[in-house]
Design an enzyme around this catalytic site. Structure first.
Site, short mmCIF file in Angstrom:
data_model
loop_
_atom_site.label_atom_id
_atom_site.label_comp_id
_atom_site.label_asym_id
_atom_site.label_seq_id
_atom_site.Cartn_x
_atom_site.Cartn_y
_atom_site.Cartn_z
N SER A 221 0.98 -1.10 0.12
CA SER A 221 -0.13 0.16 0.05
C SER A 221 0.78 1.28 -0.05
CB SER A 221 -1.00 0.04 1.06
OG SER A 221 -1.94 0.72 1.16
N GLU A 339 -9.24 -5.91 -3.31
CA GLU A 339 -8.61 -4.62 -2.67
C GLU A 339 -9.70 -3.87 -2.04
OE1 GLU A 339 -5.54 -3.92 -2.32
OE2 GLU A 339 -4.37 -4.92 -3.82
N HIS A 433 -7.69 -5.83 0.99
CA HIS A 433 -6.65 -5.25 0.96
C HIS A 433 -5.60 -5.41 1.96
CE1 HIS A 433 -3.91 -1.54 -0.07
NE2 HIS A 433 -3.99 -1.29 1.17
#
Length: 552
Positions: A221, A339, A433
């Site tokens: 990320s 995600e 995610h």
């Protein structure tokens, strides 16, 4: 213990012998090993076949007049520094309760530039894996249990995790700050911290058994965004030799002084924020309590990003990679199929009907609408909405990274993580995610309190063994391999990728047409120059600019 790696291991009570220049026999060693590195002697913990060091300062405290300045060298300490507890996390707002990502980062401080090391006791010129945590550049810490480097280190590499300045303390740009520097630039302090940590690794990691000429940077990320920043940053060149980018997003980045792609210049944002915080000048801002700054800045709407300053970040990431100016290093890049299931705030509101969805897509994408609707059909509205945002940020970025590194002639490996398990799937969070992190680190028992619990069944353990094997092998020699799992072919071999589901599976041509579609959209928006390419997607897309000669 190998003499070539020049470990100087001590136990409590033998420091005097070291000071006198006497040799300490490994036969006398106890449970508290000391490594004498160029930065100074540090005492860690012995954990089975590993030695663990925590909270080692890699830079001077960025406090007082050093707030919003490039990190300076850490002061030299006398004697042996205790390195058995994590150092403070960088200041950040506490995560909202109820979030699956909410975790206890422990003590926080503005004085937070520290790192941790997990090293095999017999390590000698081992590959080095430097982990950069995620958290939108505003939260996170190297101390989180999910980032425990022990199991990866057991694979024969030295694992390093770092803290770096976050939020307003890490990324504020302002004309007064720029005026303080020889280059007349500001911002990017968190990125400069990461570079400083890599310089520390270069200068010191050999004392811990690591090879400073075999360093892999890795992150997820915002950590993966940081990996791309480092690949694009000239001052970081040569400090690392491979990269891993998990769920990276090649977003439009504000420029320091110029308004491009609909982004307010970084210095203008800083001047606006100063007024919002009631400060008359930079002196007032530096005098403000760091905790107050950290809490109040986000309330104004301020969000931390890197800034294009012409030196630390020379140009937009997409431009750097298009021009082939990024670090020519092998890479693993990929994303998760779900995600956006845990990041629904990134999605626009769901349209009232399939007809309304199709109308919005046709209005936004013009002659590309048919291709867009073929990729994201109105007949599967919920899944299409999730996939549009996922691919516009993470999927397109992952494939772009491996395509651009392949064009440089270096090995590049693409993956998609589609592994689910009951607790996550029941919450509608299949392959959400960051859900790959416990599988990369082997830390499924150390996740955040509200994280869907990984059962550790046969399928989970196969995924763990595969991902840990591929990641550790890549760190060692640049080729991802895992025992009893398929060979991972580079992207150059027919757009090859690895599919992580119940077990790792080798495949070709991930989501055919996805990358090409988003690449065309991004190219047209870049050519027009007045709109961001990564946020305005799907049903909220403005009318697509006309075909440009700049877009092949």
């Amino acid at each position: 213990m190998s003499l070539q790696i020049k470990f100087k291991l001590l136990v409590r009570g033998v420091a005097v012998a070291l000071a006198a220049g006497l040799t300490v026999s490994t036969a006398t060693l106890g449970a508290d090993p000391v490594v004498e590195a160029p930065a100074g002697a540090v005492r860690g913990d012995s954990r089975g076949d590993l030695t663990v060091f925590k909270g080692i300062p890699y830079a001077a405290p960025p406090i007082g007049d050093a707030r919003w300045k490039a990190p300076a060298d850490a002061p030299v300490w006398d004697g042996v520094k205790e390195a058995t507890d994590f150092g403070p996390a960088c200041l950040q707002p506490v995560r909202t309760t109820g979030s699956i990502y909410a975790d206890d980062v422990g003590v926080m401080s503005e004085d937070c530039l520290n790192l941790n090391i997990w090293a095999p006791k017999d390590a000698e010129k081992a590959g080095v894996f430097v982990w950069i945590h995620g958290g939108a550049l505003r939260s996170g810490a190297s101390s989180l249990g999910m980032y425990d480097g022990a199991r990866l280190a057991e694979k024969g590499m030295v694992v390093v995790s770092i803290n770096y300045r976050l939020g307003v303390l890490g990324y504020l740009a302002h004309p007064e700050l720029s005026a303080e520097t020889d280059d007349n630039i500001s911002g990017n302090y968190g990125l400069l911290d990461q570079i400083k940590a890599l310089e520390w690794v270069r200068d010191n990691i050999a004392a811990f058994g690591g090879d400073p000429d075999n360093v892999t940077i890795a992150g997820e990320s915002a950590g993966a965004l940081s990996v791309m920043y480092l690949m694009a940053s000239p001052p970081a060149r040569g400090l690392f030799h491979k990269a891993v980018a998990q769920s990276a997003y090649m977003i439009t980045t504000p420029e320091l002084r110029e308004n491009r792609f609909g982004q307010i210049p970084g210095e203008a944002v800083g001047a606006w924020l100063m007024g919002k915080l009631g400060a008359a000048n930079l002196g007032d801002l530096r005098a403000m309590d760091a905790d107050v700054l950290t809490i109040e800045a986000p309330k104004t709407g301020y969000a931390p990003f890197g800034v294009i300053d012409g030196k630390i970040l020379p140009r937009q990431l997409v431009e750097v990679f298009d021009r082939g100016e990024q670090a020519p290093v092998p890479i693993i890049a990929g994303f998760n199929s779900g995600e956006i299931r845990s990041l629904r705030f990134l999605m626009p509101p769901k349209p009232e009907s399939a007809e309304a969805y199709e109308a919005a897509i046709r209005a936004g994408y013009g002659e590309l609408a048919d291709a867009f609707l073929a990729q994201y059909p109105a007949t599967a509205l919920e899944e299409s909405m999730l996939a549009i945002t996922r691919d516009g940020m993470y999927g397109w970025t992952a494939e772009r990274l491996v395509a651009k590194q392949t064009a440089l002639g270096v090995p590049a490996y693409l993956y998609i993580f589609d592994h689910g398990y009951p607790a996550a799937d029941e919450m509608g969070l299949h392959a959400f995610h960051a859900s790959e992190l416990p599988y990369v680190f082997g830390t499924w028992k150390k996740t955040a309190p509200l994280w869907p619990k990984v059962p550790g069944n046969t399928a989970d353990l196969k995924t763990v063994s595969g991902m840990m094997g591929y990641w550790s092998s890549f760190t060692r020699d640049g080729v991802p391999r895992a025992e009893d799992h398929p060979a991972w072919q580079p992207y150059a071999n027919g757009e090859a990728y690895m599919y992580f589901a119940d077990v790792p599976r080798a495949a070709h041509e991930l989501l055919p047409g996805m990358y090409e579609l988003h690449e065309e959209v991004v190219c047209r928006r870049r050519a027009k120059g007045d709109v961001s390419w990564n946020w305005n997607i799907g049903i909220i897309s403005p009318p697509l600019p006309a075909k440009s000669t700049e877009c092949p």
